[in-house]
Design an enzyme around this catalytic site. Structure first.
Site, PDB file in Angstrom:
ATOM      1  N   GLU A   1       7.470  -6.713 -18.127  1.00  0.00           N
ATOM      2  CA  GLU A   1       8.880  -7.086 -18.102  1.00  0.00           C
ATOM      3  C   GLU A   1       9.037  -8.594 -18.375  1.00  0.00           C
ATOM      4  O   GLU A   1      10.072  -9.039 -18.861  1.00  0.00           O
ATOM      5  CB  GLU A   1       9.459  -6.693 -16.733  1.00  0.00           C
ATOM      6  CG  GLU A   1      10.950  -6.895 -16.549  1.00  0.00           C
ATOM      7  CD  GLU A   1      11.861  -5.954 -17.333  1.00  0.00           C
ATOM      8  OE1 GLU A   1      11.379  -4.901 -17.838  1.00  0.00           O
ATOM      9  OE2 GLU A   1      13.039  -6.273 -17.458  1.00  0.00           O
TER      10      GLU A   1
ATOM     11  N   ILE B   1       0.824  -1.233   0.000  1.00  0.00           N
ATOM     12  CA  ILE B   1       0.000   0.000   0.000  1.00  0.00           C
ATOM     13  C   ILE B   1       0.849   1.270   0.000  1.00  0.00           C
ATOM     14  O   ILE B   1       0.391   2.334  -0.448  1.00  0.00           O
ATOM     15  CB  ILE B   1      -0.995   0.004   1.190  1.00  0.00           C
ATOM     16  CG1 ILE B   1      -2.079   1.077   0.978  1.00  0.00           C
ATOM     17  CG2 ILE B   1      -0.267   0.216   2.530  1.00  0.00           C
ATOM     18  CD1 ILE B   1      -3.273   0.954   1.876  1.00  0.00           C
ATOM     19  N   THR B   2       2.086   1.187   0.472  1.00  0.00           N
ATOM     20  CA  THR B   2       2.924   2.400   0.546  1.00  0.00           C
ATOM     21  C   THR B   2       3.561   2.744  -0.797  1.00  0.00           C
ATOM     22  O   THR B   2       4.180   3.796  -0.946  1.00  0.00           O
ATOM     23  CB  THR B   2       4.046   2.239   1.591  1.00  0.00           C
ATOM     24  OG1 THR B   2       4.769   1.027   1.284  1.00  0.00           O
ATOM     25  CG2 THR B   2       3.496   2.155   2.995  1.00  0.00           C
TER      26      THR B   2
ATOM     27  N   ASP C   1       5.064  -8.398   6.541  1.00  0.00           N
ATOM     28  CA  ASP C   1       6.044  -8.560   5.467  1.00  0.00           C
ATOM     29  C   ASP C   1       5.642  -9.784   4.663  1.00  0.00           C
ATOM     30  O   ASP C   1       5.395 -10.865   5.222  1.00  0.00           O
ATOM     31  CB  ASP C   1       7.446  -8.741   6.071  1.00  0.00           C
ATOM     32  CG  ASP C   1       8.525  -8.610   5.019  1.00  0.00           C
ATOM     33  OD1 ASP C   1       9.396  -7.743   5.164  1.00  0.00           O
ATOM     34  OD2 ASP C   1       8.511  -9.381   4.033  1.00  0.00           O
TER      35      ASP C   1
ATOM     36  N   LYS D   1       8.782 -12.492 -11.374  1.00  0.00           N
ATOM     37  CA  LYS D   1       7.387 -12.134 -11.715  1.00  0.00           C
ATOM     38  C   LYS D   1       6.729 -13.233 -12.538  1.00  0.00           C
ATOM     39  O   LYS D   1       5.544 -13.543 -12.347  1.00  0.00           O
ATOM     40  CB  LYS D   1       7.355 -10.813 -12.502  1.00  0.00           C
ATOM     41  CG  LYS D   1       7.433  -9.568 -11.634  1.00  0.00           C
ATOM     42  CD  LYS D   1       6.122  -9.293 -10.911  1.00  0.00           C
ATOM     43  CE  LYS D   1       6.214  -8.078 -10.015  1.00  0.00           C
ATOM     44  NZ  LYS D   1       5.102  -7.934  -9.070  1.00  0.00           N
TER      45      LYS D   1
ATOM     46  N   HIS E   1       3.768   2.070 -15.816  1.00  0.00           N
ATOM     47  CA  HIS E   1       2.876   3.181 -15.489  1.00  0.00           C
ATOM     48  C   HIS E   1       3.545   4.034 -14.422  1.00  0.00           C
ATOM     49  O   HIS E   1       4.159   3.540 -13.486  1.00  0.00           O
ATOM     50  CB  HIS E   1       1.497   2.682 -15.077  1.00  0.00           C
ATOM     51  CG  HIS E   1       1.519   1.548 -14.119  1.00  0.00           C
ATOM     52  ND1 HIS E   1       1.723   0.250 -14.505  1.00  0.00           N
ATOM     53  CD2 HIS E   1       1.376   1.518 -12.769  1.00  0.00           C
ATOM     54  CE1 HIS E   1       1.710  -0.541 -13.451  1.00  0.00           C
ATOM     55  NE2 HIS E   1       1.501   0.213 -12.376  1.00  0.00           N
TER      56      HIS E   1
ATOM     57  N   SER F   1       3.783  -8.364 -14.774  1.00  0.00           N
ATOM     58  CA  SER F   1       4.489  -7.255 -15.430  1.00  0.00           C
ATOM     59  C   SER F   1       4.833  -7.533 -16.887  1.00  0.00           C
ATOM     60  O   SER F   1       5.189  -8.666 -17.256  1.00  0.00           O
ATOM     61  CB  SER F   1       5.791  -6.995 -14.667  1.00  0.00           C
ATOM     62  OG  SER F   1       6.652  -6.188 -15.432  1.00  0.00           O
TER      63      SER F   1
ATOM     64  N   TYR G   1      14.294  -9.967 -11.857  1.00  0.00           N
ATOM     65  CA  TYR G   1      12.952  -9.463 -11.517  1.00  0.00           C
ATOM     66  C   TYR G   1      11.892 -10.126 -12.401  1.00  0.00           C
ATOM     67  O   TYR G   1      10.862 -10.612 -11.914  1.00  0.00           O
ATOM     68  CB  TYR G   1      12.918  -7.934 -11.693  1.00  0.00           C
ATOM     69  CG  TYR G   1      11.530  -7.335 -11.686  1.00  0.00           C
ATOM     70  CD1 TYR G   1      10.867  -7.087 -10.494  1.00  0.00           C
ATOM     71  CD2 TYR G   1      10.872  -7.013 -12.874  1.00  0.00           C
ATOM     72  CE1 TYR G   1       9.581  -6.538 -10.480  1.00  0.00           C
ATOM     73  CE2 TYR G   1       9.598  -6.460 -12.881  1.00  0.00           C
ATOM     74  CZ  TYR G   1       8.956  -6.224 -11.672  1.00  0.00           C
ATOM     75  OH  TYR G   1       7.698  -5.681 -11.670  1.00  0.00           O
TER      76      TYR G   1
ATOM     77  N   LEU H   1       0.470  -5.972  -4.449  1.00  0.00           N
ATOM     78  CA  LEU H   1       1.302  -5.019  -5.190  1.00  0.00           C
ATOM     79  C   LEU H   1       2.713  -4.988  -4.627  1.00  0.00           C
ATOM     80  O   LEU H   1       3.571  -4.245  -5.093  1.00  0.00           O
ATOM     81  CB  LEU H   1       0.686  -3.614  -5.112  1.00  0.00           C
ATOM     82  CG  LEU H   1      -0.806  -3.543  -5.425  1.00  0.00           C
ATOM     83  CD1 LEU H   1      -1.324  -2.123  -5.288  1.00  0.00           C
ATOM     84  CD2 LEU H   1      -1.077  -4.048  -6.834  1.00  0.00           C
ATOM     85  N   ALA H   2       2.970  -5.789  -3.587  1.00  0.00           N
ATOM     86  CA  ALA H   2       4.284  -5.764  -2.936  1.00  0.00           C
ATOM     87  C   ALA H   2       5.308  -6.473  -3.814  1.00  0.00           C
ATOM     88  O   ALA H   2       5.047  -7.539  -4.348  1.00  0.00           O
ATOM     89  CB  ALA H   2       4.202  -6.463  -1.578  1.00  0.00           C
TER      90      ALA H   2
ATOM     91  N   ARG I   1       5.673   8.294  -8.530  1.00  0.00           N
ATOM     92  CA  ARG I   1       6.568   7.233  -8.983  1.00  0.00           C
ATOM     93  C   ARG I   1       7.862   7.248  -8.155  1.00  0.00           C
ATOM     94  O   ARG I   1       8.373   8.321  -7.793  1.00  0.00           O
ATOM     95  CB  ARG I   1       6.890   7.482 -10.451  1.00  0.00           C
ATOM     96  CG  ARG I   1       7.762   6.452 -11.131  1.00  0.00           C
ATOM     97  CD  ARG I   1       7.200   5.075 -11.046  1.00  0.00           C
ATOM     98  NE  ARG I   1       7.483   4.283 -12.237  1.00  0.00           N
ATOM     99  CZ  ARG I   1       7.569   2.962 -12.218  1.00  0.00           C
ATOM    100  NH1 ARG I   1       7.415   2.284 -11.082  1.00  0.00           N
ATOM    101  NH2 ARG I   1       7.784   2.293 -13.342  1.00  0.00           N
TER     102      ARG I   1
END
Ligand code: NAP
Ligand code: GDD
Length: 372
Positions: free
Chosen positions: A126, A8-9, A55, A164, A190, A124, A160, A77-78, A195
């Site tokens: 990516e 959330i952060t 965590d 994913k 995005h 993603s 990464y 979303l973490a 960002r």
């Protein structure tokens, strides 16, 4: 409705929390214990949400959060979300970005409320790596010859992307094997005023903001500056080494990489639409346009009236990737047709919004000399 948001952060977490609050949700946000405050992006909504410490790499903790808060929807979303960092910290990236997802999926699988929980995973673009689909004929009314969509095979190019992709496959496996409502959004890049500052767009707009505020502080314009030095721009008439009269140039890596850049606010809406469907599925979310880093520089500098940025940018090998993804252009046809989703904020508008925001912030930090 109650939603738990892991991450959330982060940029997306903050916009998603705003969207869900607008829709009347009870929002529970999971934040890590760190030595500094990470809630800047959500400070304006903190009184309206429930923050719980957690965590994603701690399976017991993830399980307990899901058991205690009994969410209808879970958004993951973490992640360790920086591709460059994943080359230097592949193991940590795997723990968070891949294994963390298994912790959530397992918690849902063994939950007595399994049938009542809908899960969203942040996959993603990516994951496509160097791969794309190529067609000779123009499609969907545009002459897209190279693109990625849900049928394009994944060829990950970074630790990464591997993490994913492993998570993406696991979501599919849990969906098919245990009848969990689990969907993945294959989101293309995005960005936004929120960002992270080491992603290329924000790095550029932050620099432009600081540069404009610096020129205003000394009451000079681009025409007054000398940029012959390798590393910095300076104000002539002052000695080069005088404190404050020089400004470090913007150091970047590969300017030829092309990305399909949209605004995060549009993209969190697509996440919510996916979770609201009758059955879970995976969707590409993108604008359908690709631009180079060079083109983003053009737009960002144009937004402050500077047409030629070449004297201000230094190419620094430090910012090259061990393996690069050269070209990402997503076709969001499935999301358009089945979710009714379309992006609203254009590439140009995105760059302008980010620059305007960063100029404003930088001016507050460095008011004009005569105003001090
Ligand atoms: P971001 O700004 O980097 O946010 C990542 C979030 O994950 C932060 O809240 C961070 O918390 C949290 N986090 C990291 N490690 C954690 C851990 N071990 N346990 C719990 N939380 C942890 O990323 P974003 O741009 O919002 O992206 C959101 C998600 O979408 C990410 O999974 C990203 O990989 C994916 N994605 C992003 C894009 C994009 O272009 N933005 C495109 C495709 C996919 P702290 O604040 O404590 O660091
Ligand atoms: N970060 C960064 N810094 N990138 C640079 C720089 C620089 O100084 N100079 C050039 N680039 C190039 C990178 O090599 C890359 O080709 C492109 O700019 C975009 O880099 P990032 O903004 O770091 O984003 P990314 O595309 O690698 O990853 C982002 O998008 C993914 C979706 O495609 C992240 O948000 C990922 O989490 C996300 O999954």
């Amino acid at each position: 409705m109650k939603a738990v948001i892991f991450g959330i952060t982060g940029q997306d977490g903050s916009y998603l929390a705003e969207l869900l609050l607008e829709k009347g949700y009870t929002v529970v946000g999971v934040t890590r214990r760190v030595s500094v405050d990470t809630t800047k992006r959500i400070s304006h909504i903190l009184p309206k949400i429930k923050i719980v410490e957690g965590d994603i790499t701690d399976a017991f903790n993830v399980n307990k959060i899901i058991e205690d808060y009994k969410p209808d929807e879970i958004y993951n979303l973490a992640a360790q979300s920086h591709v460059g960092t994943s080359f230097s910290q592949p193991s940590l990236t795997t723990d968070i970005t891949y294994c963390g997802v298994i912790n959530i999926l397992e918690a849902i699988r063994y939950s007595p409320r399994k049938e009542d929980i809908k899960f969203y995973q942040a996959s993603s673009s990516e994951m496509f790596g160097k791969n794309y689909t190529e067609v000779i004929e123009p499609i969907f009314g545009k002459s897209h010859h190279k693109y990625q969509d849900e049928d394009t095979p994944f060829v990950p190019q970074s630790p990464y992307a591997v993490a994913k992709l492993a998570a993406h496959n696991m979501v599919r496996i849990y969906r098919d094997s245990y009848e969990i409502f689990a969907c993945s959004g294959i989101l293309f890049n995005h960005e936004s005023e929120r960002r992270g500052e080491n992603f290329v767009t924000r790095k550029i707009t932050k620099w432009v903001g600081e540069f404009v505020a610096w020129m205003m502080y000394y009451n000079v314009g681009p025409e007054d500056l000398v940029a012959v030095d390798e590393d910095e721009v300076y104000i002539p008439g002052r000695t080069h080494v005088d404190q404050g009269f020089q400004f470090p140039k913007l150091r970047l890596g590969n300017l030829d990489a092309r990305r399909d850049w949209g605004h995060a606010k549009d993209y969190v809406h697509a996440m919510w639409l996916m979770v609201k469907q009758q059955s879970p599925d995976d969707y590409v979310v993108a604008t359908g346009e690709a631009h180079s880093v060079r083109e983003f520089l053009d737009e960002a500098f144009k937004a402050v009236g500077i047409s030629d940025w070449k004297n201000y940018v230094v190419i620094d090998p430090e910012f090259y990737r061990a393996a690069e993804v050269d070209y990402l252009l997503g076709l969001p046809q499935k999301a358009k047709t089945l979710l009714g989703w379309t992006p609203k904020i254009s590439f140009k508008q995105l760059a302008e919004n980010m620059v305007n925001h960063d100029v404003k912030e930088a001016k507050l930090r460095r008011p004009r000399l005569q105003e001090v």
